[in-house]
Design a protein around this motif. Structure first.
Motif: not given
Length: 159
Positions: A13, A64, A66-67, A140-141, A143-145, A147-148
């Motif tokens: 990504r 963390e 964050t947006r 957005d993807k 950020v989601k990827e 995070r974990p």
């Protein structure tokens, strides 16, 4: 070769941002590319235009992601509790973001969006602030990827 897609050829990504704060040797406004390199267990940030050092941050140090919008920052800064929350979350970086917001201008412009990546530094968490811009395809993807993604890697050069 410029990267405009949300993934590299290897499937990592990758997103373009404008740098805002938190990295040594970078200037606010620098165009940067951030790539989640899961194979190496790191977030890699590279300057796209100017010659700047490549930054490698181990994914296991990220605490963390964050947006936040410029409007949310301004709204939180209006109250005492909001200012305390911004200070607690972002420390000195909040002042930089506040300065970027152009508070006090009479011309209304579109609110800007930021991705804030907090990571464990020497004594406390430190933030990296990246501005979402038109070239931030798939942010957005990203950020989601991110995070974990907590894969510890030994022997990596990190911030």
């Amino acid at each position: 070769m410029p990267i405009f897609a949300s993934k590299t050829k290897s499937g990592a990504r990758s997103v373009n941002f404008t740098y805002a704060a938190g990295l040594p040797s970078y200037q606010p406004g620098d165009a940067v590319n951030a790539t989640i390199d899961t194979a190496q267990g790191s977030l890699v940030i590279k300057a796209r235009v100017f010659k700047r050092p490549e930054i490698s941050l181990a994914l296991d140090r990220i605490t963390e992601v964050t947006r936040i919008t410029e409007d949310e920052i301004i709204e939180k800064n209006k109250s005492v509790l909001g200012r305390a929350a911004i200070g607690a979350l972002f420390g000195p970086t909040a002042a930089i973001i506040g300065g970027l917001s152009g508070v006090g201008t009479t011309k209304k412009t579109k609110s800007r969006d930021f991705v804030i990546i907090k990571y464990t530094a020497t004594a406390e968490d430190a933030p990296i602030v990246l501005e979402i811009v038109g070239a931030s395809i798939g942010w957005d993807k990203f950020v989601k990827e991110l995070r974990p993604a907590q894969a510890p890697q030994e022997g990596r050069i990190t911030l």
